[in-house]
Write a protein that holds these residues in place. Structure first.
Motif, mmCIF file in Angstrom:
data_model
loop_
_atom_site.group_PDB
_atom_site.id
_atom_site.type_symbol
_atom_site.label_atom_id
_atom_site.label_comp_id
_atom_site.label_asym_id
_atom_site.label_seq_id
_atom_site.Cartn_x
_atom_site.Cartn_y
_atom_site.Cartn_z
ATOM 1 N N ALA A 312 0.829 -1.200 0.000
ATOM 2 C CA ALA A 312 0.000 0.000 0.000
ATOM 3 C C ALA A 312 0.870 1.259 0.000
ATOM 4 C CB ALA A 312 -0.925 0.001 1.216
ATOM 5 N N ALA A 313 1.986 1.213 0.727
ATOM 6 C CA ALA A 313 2.906 2.348 0.747
ATOM 7 C C ALA A 313 3.530 2.574 -0.629
ATOM 8 C CB ALA A 313 3.993 2.123 1.795
ATOM 9 N N TRP A 314 3.868 1.490 -1.323
ATOM 10 C CA TRP A 314 4.416 1.619 -2.678
ATOM 11 C C TRP A 314 3.372 2.199 -3.633
ATOM 12 C CZ3 TRP A 314 9.263 1.535 -4.380
ATOM 13 C CH2 TRP A 314 10.238 0.933 -3.594
ATOM 14 N N VAL A 315 2.138 1.764 -3.505
ATOM 15 C CA VAL A 315 1.070 2.316 -4.342
ATOM 16 C C VAL A 315 0.909 3.807 -4.074
ATOM 17 C CG1 VAL A 315 -1.426 2.306 -4.740
ATOM 18 C CG2 VAL A 315 -0.181 0.137 -4.608
ATOM 19 N N ALA A 316 0.933 4.187 -2.795
ATOM 20 C CA ALA A 316 0.806 5.604 -2.437
ATOM 21 C C ALA A 316 1.981 6.411 -2.981
ATOM 22 C CB ALA A 316 0.708 5.745 -0.919
ATOM 23 N N ALA A 317 3.192 5.847 -2.882
ATOM 24 C CA ALA A 317 4.370 6.534 -3.415
ATOM 25 C C ALA A 317 4.248 6.721 -4.922
ATOM 26 C CB ALA A 317 5.634 5.745 -3.074
ATOM 27 N N ALA A 319 1.432 6.924 -6.634
ATOM 28 C CA ALA A 319 0.406 7.933 -6.872
ATOM 29 C C ALA A 319 0.958 9.343 -6.658
ATOM 30 C CB ALA A 319 -0.790 7.678 -5.966
ATOM 31 N N LEU A 320 1.792 9.491 -5.621
ATOM 32 C CA LEU A 320 2.392 10.793 -5.356
ATOM 33 C C LEU A 320 3.320 11.222 -6.489
ATOM 34 C CD1 LEU A 320 2.896 13.175 -3.461
ATOM 35 C CD2 LEU A 320 4.669 11.816 -2.326
#
Length: 336
Positions: A312-317, A319-320
Motif C-alpha cells: 500500500a505504501a508503494w502504491v501511495a508513493a 500515486a504521489l
C-alpha cells in the motif's frame, strides 16, 4: 572599453575522447563488474540461505523444553531462536498465526514436530530433520505433523514459488505499454495500469487454482493480493517515468528486477534467506507481494499485514510521483 575580439576570448575547452583501446578495456572491465554483481545478487542469496535464527516454538514440561533448547544449540548452533509456550494449543495457534515458523512439542510420547509445508517446504524439512535428530539422541520417537500442508496437486509449492518473475514482468511492462499507447493522457495510462493489475490478479489466481492446482480455496483473496502486488510495482515505475524520465524508470526497473527479484524469497520464504537480504527483499514489492499471496492462499491472511501495508505504501508513493509529474507537465504546458 574595446570589445573583445576572438583572439582576446578565453580558449574553448577541448574534450578529448579516449582512444578506442582505452574504451574497449574500460567497457569490458565495467561489464565484468556488472556481471559479478549480478552473480552475487542472483546466486549468493541461494548459496547463503538456510536455517539462520529461525523463530521456532517449544512446548512441554520445563525440564524437557530446556533439554530441547540445549540440543538445538549443540546440534544446530545459530539455526533457531526459540520461544516457549505454555501449552500445545498455544503453540499451535502461534504456528497458524505465523508468529513462529514451526514448533516442537515434547511429552511422554516423544518428540512431536509441528511444521508448515505451505509456509516453506525448506523450513519444514529442516524442522522435521531436527526433530528426528533430537528424538534419536533421546532414544524416543519423532512424530511430524504438517499443520498447513500444500495441495496434493502441487506438493512442492512450485506454483506460488514461481511468482517472482511474473510479478516483476507484470509491473514493468504495463508501465511502459500503457504510457506508450496513451502518450497524451496520463489519466488513461494510469487507468490502464490499474485495470491490468486487477485482470492480472484474477488471471494468476485462475492459473494457480484451475491449471496448477497450487491453491484450492481463497481465489479472490489471492487475486486481490496479486493485483496489489502488480500495482505496487507498476505505479511507482510509472511515477518515476513521469518525474525523472527514462532514466528514472530504468533505475527503478533495474532495482525491481535485479534486487527485488532474487531477494523476494517467494519460493523458500523470507526467513530462509540471510537476515539482512531477507529484510531488504520484504521491503521491495516482489517480496512483499509473494508474502501476501502466500498468506492469502494458505493462512487466511495471517502474517500478511506487514506485506500488505508495504505494498500500500508503494502504491501511495507511485500515486504521489504521478501527481508530481502531472503537475509539472501542466505547469510547463505551452498553453500556459
Amino acid at each position: 572599453m574595446a570589445a573583445l575580439t576572438p583572439l582576446d576570448a578565453a580558449p574553448a575547452t577541448v574534450r578529448r575522447t579516449p582512444s578506442k583501446p582505452v574504451l574497449l578495456v574500460g567497457l569490458t572491465a565495467g561489464l565484468g563488474v556488472i556481471l559479478v554483481a549480478l552473480l552475487m545478487l542472483f546466486i549468493m542469496p541461494s548459496l547463503k540461505s538456510g536455517a539462520h535464527n529461525l523463530p521456532i516454538g517449544l512446548a512441554g514440561p520445563s525440564s524437557a523444553v530446556t533439554q530441547v533448547e540445549e540440543g538445538l544449540d549443540a546440534g544446530a548452533p545459530g539455526a533457531y531462536t526459540t520461544r516457549a509456550f505454555a501449552s500445545e494449543a498455544a503453540l499451535r495457534d502461534a504456528v497458524l498465526d505465523r508468529d513462529v515458523v514451526g514448533g516442537i512439542l515434547v511429552d511422554e510420547g516423544g518428540v512431536h514436530a509441528l511444521v508448515v509445508g505451505a509456509g516453506s517446504t525448506a523450513i519444514s524439512a529442516t524442522i522435521s530433520g531436527t526433530a528426528q535428530s533430537l528424538a534419536e539422541k533421546a532414544g524416543t520417537s519423532a512424530e511430524i505433523e504438517d499443520v498447513v500442508p500444500l495441495p496434493e496437486s502441487d506438493p512442492t509449492g512450485v506454483g506460488i514459488g514461481g511468482l517472482a518473475f511474473p510479478l516483476v514482468f507484470g509491473g514493468i511492462v504495463p508501465a511502459v505499454a500503457f504510457r506508450k499507447v496513451f502518450s497524451r493522457s496520463l489519466g488513461w495510462a494510469v487507468g490502464g495500469i490499474l485495470a491490468f493489475a486487477a485482470v492480472g490478479g484474477i488471471v494468476v489466481a485462475a492459473v494457480l487454482m484451475f491449471l496448477f492446482g497450487s491453491i484450492t480455496t481463497a481465489f479472490w483473496p489471492v487475486a486481490a493480493a496479486m493485483a496489489l502486488g502488480i500495482a505496487g510495482l507498476a505505479l511507482p515505475l510509472a511515477g518515476l517515468q513521469e518525474v525523472f524520465g527514462g532514466k528514472g524508470f530504468t533505475i527503478g526497473a533495474m532495482i525491481m528486477m535485479f534486487v527485488g527479484n532474487p531477494l523476494a524469497g517467494i519460493a523458500t520464504g523470507a526467513a530462509w534467506l540471510p537476515a539482512g537480504l531477507g529484510a531488504i527483499g520484504q521491503i521491495l514489492p516482489p517480496g512483499a507481494a509473494g508474502t501476501l499471496v502466500r498468506s492469502a492462499a494458505y493462512f487466511g491472511g495471517a502474517g500478511g499485514l506487514a506485506a500488505g501495508l508495504t505494498l500500500a505504501a508503494w502504491v501511495a508513493a507511485g500515486a504521489l510521483l504521478l501527481a508530481v509529474g502531472a503537475r509539472r507537465t501542466h505547469l510547463l504546458s505551452p498553453s500556459r
